[in-house]
Write an enzyme that holds these catalytic residues in place. Sequence first.
Site, short mmCIF file in Angstrom:
data_model
loop_
_atom_site.label_atom_id
_atom_site.label_comp_id
_atom_site.label_asym_id
_atom_site.label_seq_id
_atom_site.Cartn_x
_atom_site.Cartn_y
_atom_site.Cartn_z
N LYS A 54 0.84 -1.21 0.00
CA LYS A 54 0.00 0.00 0.00
C LYS A 54 0.87 1.25 0.00
CE LYS A 54 -3.81 -2.48 2.12
NZ LYS A 54 -4.68 -2.77 3.27
N GLN A 98 -4.97 -1.48 9.38
CA GLN A 98 -4.78 -2.81 8.78
C GLN A 98 -5.36 -3.88 9.71
OE1 GLN A 98 -3.68 -3.31 5.70
NE2 GLN A 98 -3.93 -5.51 5.88
N ASP A 121 -11.15 2.66 3.59
CA ASP A 121 -11.41 1.22 3.49
C ASP A 121 -12.92 0.95 3.40
OD1 ASP A 121 -9.43 -0.71 3.29
OD2 ASP A 121 -8.86 -0.54 5.40
N1 GUN Z 1 -6.97 -7.07 5.96
C1 GUN Z 1 -7.32 -7.86 4.92
N2 GUN Z 1 -7.87 -7.13 3.94
C2 GUN Z 1 -7.88 -5.85 4.36
C3 GUN Z 1 -8.32 -4.63 3.76
O1 GUN Z 1 -8.84 -4.57 2.64
N3 GUN Z 1 -8.14 -3.52 4.53
C4 GUN Z 1 -7.59 -3.57 5.78
N4 GUN Z 1 -7.48 -2.43 6.46
N5 GUN Z 1 -7.17 -4.68 6.34
C5 GUN Z 1 -7.32 -5.81 5.63
#
Ligand code: GUN
Length: 295
Positions: A54, A98, A121
């Site tokens: 990211k 996350q 998100d």
């Molecule tokens: N953990 C697994 N997929 C995701 C996601 O799309 N966003 C976040 N923040 N954590 C995750």
Amino acid sequence: MTATIIDGKSVAANVRRNCRARVDDLWRRFGASPGLAVIMVGDNPASTVYVRKKIQACADVGIKSHKFLFSATESQDVVIAKIQELSADPDIHGILVQLPLPKHFDLKAVLGAIDREKDVDGFHLYNVGGLVVGETVFPPCTPYGVMLLLDNAGVEIAGRNAVVVGASNIVGKPMALMLMQREATVSVCHVKTRDLAQFTILADILIVAAGCPNLITGPMVKSGAVVIDVGINRLANGQLVGDCDFDAVRKRASMITPVPGGVGPMTVTMLLVNTINSAARSLNLAHEDFVFEEL
Ligand code: GUN
């Protein structure tokens, strides 16, 4: 029939080029730089890889990213205080926590602390609720990426049978809502579904997000279906595979996403889109100027 491959890598690369142009445009016209805060608690190895991807993707398109790492034993209050600080910071347009969080965290309390205008998100209840009425500010990244892949491939959605396998909060449920919004007839299957095949065989559009290698075999797929495989599974031999028996399903489907190189590259890409759109919203720019319909 042999399915055409839906090349997520190439679609993602196009969207990222567009992101780069929009970031440059925001800077040129308004002197504004989109900023994303990424919060990680603990050192889950998969999360470490995702966060690195990211941050790198942000750098590639010119988004300023800010990483905040907390130890797995950190108190929830400290993490929430950081989220509140970032929520009030005008240079931050997106806040991402996350997942998963360590067990002693109350997920709802943490996600609820994120300013809903920065919830890139799309996990805050306000944005989850918005999905139900088709007005969410931030569509969650993975299903948003799937919709873009379908649109990009010219797949008709209205009136088609769409079957979603997997009912997670992050993928399956929002995916079903987005397909409903586009007037598909949607069925959602999950671990308790009996005789999965009786549902999947009806699907014109089959979206699989179950995390189970070879769950979908050739005979479970309708001839000519469009198959989107969201699964990412690492086999004992190190190979990365989706949830479909790819070779068998490819023989029946009209289009299919590979793993890797299908949905995966889209998830991070849509995070970039949401962050740039958030920065544009903070400047009160017309939303139409910054949606990605032309892609
Ligand atoms: N953990 C697994 N997929 C995701 C996601 O799309 N966003 C976040 N923040 N954590 C995750």
